[in-house]
Design a protein around this motif. Structure first.
Motif, PDB file in Angstrom:
ATOM      1  N   ALA A   1       0.815  -1.217   0.000  1.00 54.70           N
ATOM      2  CA  ALA A   1       0.000   0.000   0.000  1.00 54.70           C
ATOM      3  C   ALA A   1       0.846   1.263   0.000  1.00 54.70           C
ATOM      4  N   ARG A   2       2.164   1.122  -0.063  1.00 52.35           N
ATOM      5  CA  ARG A   2       3.052   2.279   0.113  1.00 52.35           C
ATOM      6  C   ARG A   2       2.763   3.389  -0.893  1.00 52.35           C
ATOM      7  N   TYR A   3       2.597   3.035  -2.173  1.00 54.76           N
ATOM      8  CA  TYR A   3       2.362   4.043  -3.194  1.00 54.76           C
ATOM      9  C   TYR A   3       1.004   3.903  -3.880  1.00 54.76           C
ATOM     10  N   LEU A   4       0.523   2.690  -4.002  1.00 58.36           N
ATOM     11  CA  LEU A   4      -0.695   2.466  -4.773  1.00 58.36           C
ATOM     12  C   LEU A   4      -1.958   2.538  -3.933  1.00 58.36           C
ATOM     13  N   GLY A   5      -1.813   2.741  -2.621  1.00 60.04           N
ATOM     14  CA  GLY A   5      -2.992   2.874  -1.782  1.00 60.04           C
ATOM     15  C   GLY A   5      -3.522   1.534  -1.305  1.00 60.04           C
ATOM     16  N   PRO A   6      -4.704   1.534  -0.705  1.00 56.56           N
ATOM     17  CA  PRO A   6      -5.187   0.330  -0.026  1.00 56.56           C
ATOM     18  C   PRO A   6      -5.717  -0.768  -0.936  1.00 56.56           C
ATOM     19  N   VAL A   7      -6.100  -0.442  -2.183  1.00 57.52           N
ATOM     20  CA  VAL A   7      -6.765  -1.450  -3.014  1.00 57.52           C
ATOM     21  C   VAL A   7      -5.872  -2.668  -3.286  1.00 57.52           C
ATOM     22  N   PRO A   8      -4.639  -2.505  -3.784  1.00 53.67           N
ATOM     23  CA  PRO A   8      -3.805  -3.687  -4.007  1.00 53.67           C
ATOM     24  C   PRO A   8      -3.514  -4.456  -2.715  1.00 53.67           C
ATOM     25  N   TRP A   9      -3.263  -3.716  -1.633  1.00 51.60           N
ATOM     26  CA  TRP A   9      -2.984  -4.349  -0.335  1.00 51.60           C
ATOM     27  C   TRP A   9      -4.171  -5.189   0.124  1.00 51.60           C
ATOM     28  N   ILE A  10      -5.360  -4.605   0.078  1.00 51.53           N
ATOM     29  CA  ILE A  10      -6.557  -5.338   0.514  1.00 51.53           C
ATOM     30  C   ILE A  10      -6.828  -6.530  -0.401  1.00 51.53           C
ATOM     31  N   ALA A  11      -6.679  -6.327  -1.717  1.00 54.32           N
ATOM     32  CA  ALA A  11      -6.970  -7.407  -2.662  1.00 54.32           C
ATOM     33  C   ALA A  11      -6.011  -8.586  -2.474  1.00 54.32           C
ATOM     34  N   LEU A  12      -4.704  -8.302  -2.412  1.00 53.47           N
ATOM     35  CA  LEU A  12      -3.728  -9.378  -2.281  1.00 53.47           C
ATOM     36  C   LEU A  12      -3.839 -10.065  -0.923  1.00 53.47           C
ATOM     37  N   SER A  13      -3.989  -9.288   0.134  1.00 49.58           N
ATOM     38  CA  SER A  13      -4.080  -9.873   1.474  1.00 49.58           C
ATOM     39  C   SER A  13      -5.338 -10.720   1.617  1.00 49.58           C
ATOM     40  N   THR A  14      -6.442 -10.250   1.060  1.00 52.21           N
ATOM     41  CA  THR A  14      -7.684 -11.023   1.126  1.00 52.21           C
ATOM     42  C   THR A  14      -7.570 -12.316   0.337  1.00 52.21           C
ATOM     43  N   LEU A  15      -6.944 -12.245  -0.847  1.00 50.44           N
ATOM     44  CA  LEU A  15      -6.749 -13.457  -1.635  1.00 50.44           C
ATOM     45  C   LEU A  15      -5.906 -14.476  -0.883  1.00 50.44           C
ATOM     46  N   GLU A  16      -4.788 -14.021  -0.313  1.00 49.58           N
ATOM     47  CA  GLU A  16      -3.917 -14.948   0.413  1.00 49.58           C
ATOM     48  C   GLU A  16      -4.630 -15.515   1.634  1.00 49.58           C
ATOM     49  N   ALA A  17      -5.424 -14.690   2.309  1.00 47.87           N
ATOM     50  CA  ALA A  17      -6.183 -15.172   3.462  1.00 47.87           C
ATOM     51  C   ALA A  17      -7.241 -16.184   3.034  1.00 47.87           C
ATOM     52  N   ALA A  18      -7.883 -15.944   1.885  1.00 49.09           N
ATOM     53  CA  ALA A  18      -8.902 -16.876   1.392  1.00 49.09           C
ATOM     54  C   ALA A  18      -8.288 -18.229   1.040  1.00 49.09           C
ATOM     55  N   LEU A  19      -7.125 -18.226   0.393  1.00 47.52           N
ATOM     56  CA  LEU A  19      -6.449 -19.486   0.074  1.00 47.52           C
ATOM     57  C   LEU A  19      -6.016 -20.197   1.350  1.00 47.52           C
ATOM     58  N   THR A  20      -5.550 -19.426   2.330  1.00 49.83           N
ATOM     59  CA  THR A  20      -5.194 -20.009   3.626  1.00 49.83           C
ATOM     60  C   THR A  20      -6.417 -20.645   4.273  1.00 49.83           C
ATOM     61  N   ALA A  21      -7.567 -19.993   4.141  1.00 50.79           N
ATOM     62  CA  ALA A  21      -8.807 -20.528   4.708  1.00 50.79           C
ATOM     63  C   ALA A  21      -9.185 -21.856   4.055  1.00 50.79           C
ATOM     64  N   VAL A  22      -9.094 -21.909   2.741  1.00 44.36           N
ATOM     65  CA  VAL A  22      -9.435 -23.152   2.015  1.00 44.36           C
ATOM     66  C   VAL A  22      -8.538 -24.296   2.477  1.00 44.36           C
ATOM     67  N   MET A  23      -7.252 -24.000   2.643  1.00 38.35           N
ATOM     68  CA  MET A  23      -6.315 -25.060   3.014  1.00 38.35           C
ATOM     69  C   MET A  23      -6.315 -25.348   4.510  1.00 38.35           C
ATOM     70  N   ALA A  24      -7.107 -24.596   5.281  1.00 39.92           N
ATOM     71  CA  ALA A  24      -7.292 -24.967   6.684  1.00 39.92           C
ATOM     72  C   ALA A  24      -8.184 -26.192   6.810  1.00 39.92           C
ATOM     73  N   VAL A  25      -9.054 -26.403   5.839  1.00 41.56           N
ATOM     74  CA  VAL A  25      -9.982 -27.538   5.894  1.00 41.56           C
ATOM     75  C   VAL A  25      -9.234 -28.877   5.877  1.00 41.56           C
ATOM     76  N   PRO A  26      -8.282 -29.105   4.960  1.00 41.64           N
ATOM     77  CA  PRO A  26      -7.546 -30.376   5.009  1.00 41.64           C
ATOM     78  C   PRO A  26      -6.847 -30.619   6.352  1.00 41.64           C
ATOM     79  N   ILE A  27      -6.308 -29.572   6.965  1.00 45.94           N
ATOM     80  CA  ILE A  27      -5.657 -29.764   8.267  1.00 45.94           C
ATOM     81  C   ILE A  27      -6.682 -30.182   9.313  1.00 45.94           C
ATOM     82  N   ALA A  28      -7.854 -29.538   9.299  1.00 46.63           N
ATOM     83  CA  ALA A  28      -8.917 -29.935  10.231  1.00 46.63           C
ATOM     84  C   ALA A  28      -9.371 -31.369   9.981  1.00 46.63           C
TER      85      ALA A  28
END
Length: 511
Positions: free
Chosen positions: A75-102
């Motif tokens: 978010a340093r230069y491009l503002g919150p949109v890229p930061w929110i988009a990338l972080s949300t995507l990575e969190a969503a993939l992490t969420a999906v892969m939490a199911v196999p561990i459970a």
């Protein structure tokens, strides 16, 4: 019967958030590497006994806490949109892969309820699935973004030497295995007999191994005298500049070492802000510079061939020949160096998408060149986070690595230090020296054992001349890295599927 969760959901969610936040402290700039042995158990405890949808929720909270902090530099230069988009995507993939561990925590105790199953088989499966999650994030979508791997947190720890044997994925596996085994040992309650204690031997052996194992040795092959120049020019996307300003900054910062006895002069990614294969004046300047330093140049520039643009590393020698060797960046950054599916994504953020005018084409060449009879492995900026680039360079005979980068778009953030941590782990993993050179810093020469040999301060122009150790011979990680990754990643998914089938069969027979 569904196993009871260790933590109720109201407690599992803040525990998962705490796990993600604690894990961020293991990354630079704090680099509190022991924090992984707190974060990983907290993350696993929040998943034990969870049903699928609650596992998704817990996994998302963990991923959001980790990535929204860890990737704040976007978010340093491009503002919150890229930061929110990338972080949300990575969190969503992490969420999906939490199911196999459970699911592993649900199924494995049914088919292997004994001591060995609980303290050996279950932790091994959980650790493998954690690696599967890292592999997914490093491959999907659009080539992935393998940034927040557990192994990177150990760049300056005693555990880093393990990467030379089993690679970054192998170290991640061992860390999670040790944590998961400790959890299961604690959950079993008091250990009453010697046979009980012996069950802990594999877990203790894994923990001891990652603490004391020495680095795999490589063979001394002399030195290469390298001049590395950090021009600190206006290389950022939004920096105010005129044509050739970055080039001029590099030339100015090079002058103090032009009288030095060099084997090669190294400039960073984008150190030449013009295409020297199309600009006769820039080519003449580079010829003159190579003549003054009496050594070949390894420079970074954007090159054009036909209608395609490449982020290139060029070996330039005197004689008017132009570049004698070229490596093009294998992994251009999606939404940074090109826009995949531009028409679709432009609907959501047209102003940001339209900022990216050039579409860089991925390179296909082997990431290695020959300089002064020495084979040099190359990686350009985020290339360093992809295992295949470093592994292919080592297998092509690289005796040293030169990583060229431009961190100007992330000035004032931890991005440069996080990327430097990757470079340090790569040095240890491959048993090779690394020159990690940025336009604006942080630039360092790193020894094969991870020690810093030379450095330039961030945000200042400068040059360093260093006798860089050369090495030959492949570490085990460079030989078995790819198949080991496949075994840990895909193998754990197949093992989980087999466990699910066996668990269902046992449940039917019990009925």
């Amino acid at each position: 019967m569904h196993p009871r969760a260790v933590l109720p959901l109201w407690l599992a969610l803040p525990t998962a958030a705490a796990a993600g936040l604690v894990l961020t402290t293991a990354f630079p700039a704090l680099s509190w590497w022991p924090a992984v042995f707190v974060a990983v158990p907290l993350a696993l405890l929040s998943l034990i006994g969870r049903r699928s949808w609650s596992a998704v929720l817990v996994g998302f909270v963990f991923g959001a806490a980790l990535f929204f902090v860890n990737l704040a530099f976007t978010a340093r230069y491009l503002g919150p949109v890229p930061w929110i988009a990338l972080s949300t995507l990575e969190a969503a993939l992490t969420a999906v892969m939490a199911v196999p561990i459970a699911l592993a925590y649900r199924w494995m105790p049914r088919i292997a309820p004994g001591r060995w199953g609980r303290v050996l088989a279950l932790p091994a499966l959980v650790a493998g699935l954690w690696v599967s999650r890292e592999e997914l994030l490093g491959a999907f979508p659009y080539g992935g973004f393998p940034w927040a791997r557990l192994a990177v947190t150990q760049a300056s720890s005693p555990l880093a030497d393990v990467t030379s044997w089993v690679g970054m994925s192998g170290l991640s596996f061992l860390i999670v295995f040790a944590c998961a085994a400790a959890i299961e040992a604690a959950r079993r309650g008091p250990w009453r007999r010697a046979s009980d204690a012996r069950v802990l031997a594999p877990a203790l052996a894994a923990l001891l191994a990652i603490l004391v194992v020495p680095q795999s040795p490589t063979t001394d092959a002399g030195t290469l005298r390298v001049g590395a120049v950090q021009g600190n020019g206006p290389a950022g996307y939004f920096d105010a500049r005129q044509p050739y300003d970055v080039f001029r900054a590099q030339l100015t910062a090079t002058r103090p070492i032009e009288g030095e006895d060099l084997d090669v002069l190294l400039w960073p990614e984008g150190g030449v802000d013009a295409d020297p294969t199309h600009s006769a004046s820039v080519a003449r300047e580079l010829d003159a510079l190579a003549g003054r330093v009496r050594a070949p140049l390894v420079i970074g520039a954007v090159t054009q061939r036909g209608d395609e643009y490449f982020n290139s590393s060029l070996v330039w020698q005197t004689g008017g020949e132009g570049p004698v060797q070229t490596y093009d960046k294998r992994h251009p950054v999606p939404f940074g160096e090109y826009v995949p599916d531009r028409g679709f994504w432009r609907q959501f953020a047209p102003d940001l998408i339209d900022l990216i005018q050039r579409e860089y084409t991925p390179g296909t060449a082997t990431p290695a060149v020959t300089v002064d009879h020495v084979t040099v492995g190359l990686a350009i900026c985020f290339d360093v986070i992809y295992d295949d680039v470093v592994r292919d360079g080592a297998q092509a005979g690289a005796e040293v690595f030169m990583f060229q980068t431009n961190n100007a778009d992330f000035r004032g953030t931890d991005e440069n230090l996080q990327q430097l941590a990757f470079a340090r782990v790569r040095a240890i993993e491959a048993g090779r020296s690394v020159i990690n050179l940025s336009t604006v810093g942080t630039s360092q020469v790193i020894a094969p054992d991870g020690a810093t040999l030379d450095a330039l301060p961030e945000g200042e122009p400068g040059a360093m001349v260093t006798d860089v150790p050369l090495r030959t011979g492949l570490t085990p990680a460079m030989v078995i890295g790819a198949p080991l990754q496949a075994l840990l990643g895909w193998g754990s998914i197949l093992a989980l599927a087999a466990a699910g089938v066996l668990a269902r069969r046992r449940a039917r027979h019990a009925d």
